[in-house]
Design a protein around this motif. Sequence first.
Motif, PDB file in Angstrom:
ATOM      1  N   VAL A  96       0.840  -1.200   0.000  1.00  0.00           N
ATOM      2  CA  VAL A  96       0.000   0.000   0.000  1.00  0.00           C
ATOM      3  C   VAL A  96       0.872   1.247   0.000  1.00  0.00           C
ATOM      4  N   TRP A 100       0.388   1.434  -3.884  1.00  0.00           N
ATOM      5  CA  TRP A 100      -1.010   1.862  -3.966  1.00  0.00           C
ATOM      6  C   TRP A 100      -1.167   3.365  -3.753  1.00  0.00           C
ATOM      7  N   ARG A 112     -10.432   0.401  -5.477  1.00  0.00           N
ATOM      8  CA  ARG A 112      -9.860  -0.892  -5.088  1.00  0.00           C
ATOM      9  C   ARG A 112      -9.362  -1.586  -6.353  1.00  0.00           C
ATOM     10  N   ALA A 143       0.143   0.615 -10.370  1.00  0.00           N
ATOM     11  CA  ALA A 143       0.365  -0.097  -9.104  1.00  0.00           C
ATOM     12  C   ALA A 143       0.811  -1.534  -9.368  1.00  0.00           C
ATOM     13  N   LEU A 171      -6.264  -4.679  -3.082  1.00  0.00           N
ATOM     14  CA  LEU A 171      -5.673  -3.525  -2.422  1.00  0.00           C
ATOM     15  C   LEU A 171      -6.659  -2.383  -2.483  1.00  0.00           C
ATOM     16  N   PRO A 172      -6.762  -1.503  -1.551  1.00  0.00           N
ATOM     17  CA  PRO A 172      -5.889  -1.347  -0.403  1.00  0.00           C
ATOM     18  C   PRO A 172      -6.224  -2.275   0.674  1.00  0.00           C
TER      19      PRO A 172
END
Length: 172
Positions: A96, A100, A112, A143, A171-172
Amino acid sequence: MQKELMTPAAILLGSLFIAAGLYLGLQRSPPSAALALASVEASTAPVGALPAPADAPVQPVTRSAPAEAAPLTSERYNRVEADVAKALEARRSLFVKQCWEPSLRKNPDPARAKYIFNMTFDASGKEIARGISEVRGMDRPDAAQCLRMMPLGLGVPPPGTRVSVEIEMTLP
């Protein structure tokens, strides 16, 4: 013969020659195969050993399977899969922070993203290969590329054989 039929006829004739050559060539093994096998045996013989006489029958070389060839059971696979999921979850904050958050600052959509980690571990539990795929509709290419650039190094308890697993992570 007409000029329009010359090229297809040449292709057909050439194909027949190639097919006949392959068929006849694969019918019997080349005579040099026995000599190649004998040279392999000679190269693995102990130093100072006498070579076998030329008329002696050639014996195939047998090698034992490597220690890594232990059978992969579903129990072992499930254990490795669970260990990898735990290890990835432990690195979530790193993912993250490094991948992210910079991506989210550039573009807030989607909120997401889902990734599929395809990872391979050797018999000692060391990560030897990794691929990361994105799920369409929930993708952030920047990402994902950042995740792919992270060095290998994940470890799991030794499974005793090479194991490949797929783990989904959102993610996150």
